[in-house]
Design an enzyme around this catalytic site. Structure first.
Site, short mmCIF file in Angstrom:
data_model
loop_
_atom_site.label_atom_id
_atom_site.label_comp_id
_atom_site.label_asym_id
_atom_site.label_seq_id
_atom_site.Cartn_x
_atom_site.Cartn_y
_atom_site.Cartn_z
N ARG A 1 -11.78 14.65 8.56
CA ARG A 1 -12.60 15.08 7.42
C ARG A 1 -14.02 15.39 7.88
O ARG A 1 -14.57 14.68 8.73
CB ARG A 1 -12.64 14.00 6.34
CG ARG A 1 -11.37 13.90 5.55
CD ARG A 1 -11.42 12.75 4.57
NE ARG A 1 -10.33 11.83 4.81
CZ ARG A 1 -10.33 10.55 4.48
NH1 ARG A 1 -11.38 10.02 3.89
NH2 ARG A 1 -9.29 9.80 4.73
N ARG B 1 -2.64 -1.99 -3.46
CA ARG B 1 -3.87 -1.26 -3.18
C ARG B 1 -3.88 -0.02 -4.06
O ARG B 1 -2.93 0.77 -4.02
CB ARG B 1 -3.90 -0.84 -1.71
CG ARG B 1 -5.13 -0.04 -1.41
CD ARG B 1 -5.13 0.51 -0.02
NE ARG B 1 -6.36 1.25 0.17
CZ ARG B 1 -6.55 2.15 1.12
NH1 ARG B 1 -5.58 2.40 1.96
NH2 ARG B 1 -7.68 2.77 1.24
N HIS C 1 -13.03 2.47 0.45
CA HIS C 1 -12.99 1.39 1.45
C HIS C 1 -13.66 0.12 0.92
O HIS C 1 -14.11 -0.71 1.70
CB HIS C 1 -13.75 1.76 2.76
CG HIS C 1 -13.12 2.84 3.57
ND1 HIS C 1 -13.86 3.78 4.25
CD2 HIS C 1 -11.84 3.11 3.84
CE1 HIS C 1 -13.06 4.59 4.89
NE2 HIS C 1 -11.80 4.21 4.66
N GLU D 1 -8.00 -5.61 5.40
CA GLU D 1 -7.92 -5.19 4.00
C GLU D 1 -6.73 -5.83 3.30
O GLU D 1 -6.82 -6.20 2.12
CB GLU D 1 -7.84 -3.66 3.92
CG GLU D 1 -9.18 -3.02 4.28
CD GLU D 1 -9.09 -1.53 4.51
OE1 GLU D 1 -8.68 -1.14 5.62
OE2 GLU D 1 -9.41 -0.76 3.60
N ASN E 1 0.87 -1.16 0.00
CA ASN E 1 0.00 0.00 0.00
C ASN E 1 0.91 1.22 0.00
O ASN E 1 1.49 1.57 1.03
CB ASN E 1 -0.88 -0.05 1.26
CG ASN E 1 -1.86 1.10 1.33
OD1 ASN E 1 -1.80 2.03 0.53
ND2 ASN E 1 -2.75 1.04 2.30
#
Ligand code: AMP
Length: 403
Positions: free
Chosen positions: A245, A95, A184, A388, A7
């Site tokens: 966020r 990813r 996601h 993940e 990633n």
């Protein structure tokens, strides 16, 4: 078969090496602060007794290539290593944040895929360039391995047009591909599959709402196992309140900030992405600290927690209406897996929808899948640890086998 999952971020590379035959993690780690004066490296090797050997280094890592080379050196090293030669790694799963409309599923990377990835940079200018760099370097360093791209957006490509279009001139979708994409996806897909296994029902027969509450946060509505709506939008800024966020705000807010406070587009971007959410409301983006502060009487932390959970609850109601019937609600990621208080507040007052949490089950902490609803609750409320990286490795293996 050994699969390396990578990633690549703008200044970091996270990695995990799997032995797929044993579904085991052989080694994992992260290189951080790439390009800064002093970088950090944390490497962990799984030992035969299940414990791990950890190595941390403070070294200057000038660029991503140097970072990946250092990772390979650690994987090959006689003390920290788990492979004897690079060619033992059959595939590298990357990813990739944004696949736009080009990628509905995992893809083996070839020149055509690279070109499509480059075309999609405009949709994720912060993330995709780093992902592409990671792939390019990995192709050089592991020339014998198959390179595979696993997209955060792919799982949401089943969302129907009425849910993904914005009500702005249609040409902006047709010509510029401006629309909701969702993110996601790997996590939502992983926990949905786990939920089906846990419930003993085929995923195609389940209506689910999956709630990923980590530093980033998003929800997905799944009808018959397929995603039909999600809370993030064209970028990961939309939807739920997150660590830093804002999630949903009035779209006119940027004009107001520019006109009245003289803020530039860059300032507004930073404000909404980095200075808002829990951090903007009460000074910290760590939910553990928010709850601690709330418990010691901090009013800003109290309202931050309320607002955070209220937003999740509103989306549960909306997705219940979208699905017309719900089998299971799934909490996952750092906050979803570990905070009984957040889960309680998100589900409070939803017994009318068949959602009822058992306080004792909710408060019990565990690392495994669990059902936290009362036995008579028509909707099973589950807590499922996400993984993940493992999902990316599984997807990579599938892509490799179906070549
Ligand atoms: P993730 O992005 O999935 O790693 O999740 C990070 C978030 O999980 C941070 O906001 C942490 O504060 C939160 N988190 C981790 N453990 C707990 C916990 N026990 N209670 C509340 N939040 C937690």
């Amino acid at each position: 078969m050994k699969i390396l999952v990578i990633n690549t971020g703008s200044s970091s590379i996270k990695y995990e090496l799997f032995d797929m035959g044993r579904s085991a993690v052989l080694a994992s780690g992260i290189v951080e602060r790439i390009g800064e004066k002093s970088g950090n490296l944390t490497h962990s090797k799984t030992l035969a007794d299940g414990t791990s050997l950890k190595r941390t280094e403070s070294v200057s890592i000038p660029d991503h290539r140097a970072g990946l080379k250092r990772i390979v050196a650690l994987l090959l090293n006689s003390e920290t290593g788990v492979i004897r030669k690079r060619s033992e790694i059959a595939a590298v799963g990357h990813r990739v944040v944004h696949g736009g409309e080009d990628f509905h599923s995992t893809s083996v990377i070839d020149e055509k895929v690279m070109e499509a990835l480059r075309q999609n940079v405009r949709l994720a200018p912060l993330h995709n360039p780093a992902n592409i760099t990671g792939i390019e370097i990995s192709r050089d360093i592991f020339p014998e391995a198959v390179q595979v791209a696993v997209f955060d957006t792919a799982f949401h490509q089943t969302i129907p047009m009425k849910a993904f279009l914005y009500a702005i001139p249609i040409e902006l979708y047709e010509n510029e591909k401006i629309r909701k994409y969702g993110f996601h996806g790997t996590s939502h897909a992983y926990v949905a599959e786990k939920a089906a296994l846990f419930l003993g029902v085929a995923l195609e027969e389940l209506n689910l709402i999956t709630i990923h509450l980590g530093n980033g946060a998003s929800m997905a509505a799944l009808r018959n196992g397929k995603c039909v709506d999600t809370s993030m939008g064209m970028t990961p800024l939309g939807g739920l309140v997150m660590g830093t966020r804002s999630g949903d705000v009035d779209p006119a807010l940027p004009f107001f900030l520019a006109d009245n406070l003289g803020m530039s587009l860059k300032d507004i971007d930073k404000l909404l992405n980095e200075k808002s959410g829990l951090k903007g409301l009460c000074g910290t983006n760590d939910m553990r600290e928010v709850i601690e502060k709330r418990n010691s009487g901090d009013e800003r932390a109290q309202i931050a927690l309320e607002l955070y959970c209220y937003r999740v609850k509103k989306y549960i109601g909306a997705y219940f209406a979208v699905l017309g019937g719900l089998d299971s609600l799934v909490f996952t990621a750092g906050i979803g897996e570990n905070s009984p208080e957040v889960r309680r507040l998100c589900c409070e007052g939803l017994s009318g929808l068949g959602i009822q949490i058992d306080p004792e089950r909710n408060n019990r902490s565990a690392d495994e899948i669990r059902d936290i609803s009362v036995p008579e609750s028509p909707v099973r409320v589950l807590v499922i640890p996400t993984d993940e990286e493992f999902k990316i490795a599984q997807e990579t293996l599938k892509a490799l086998q179906s070549r």
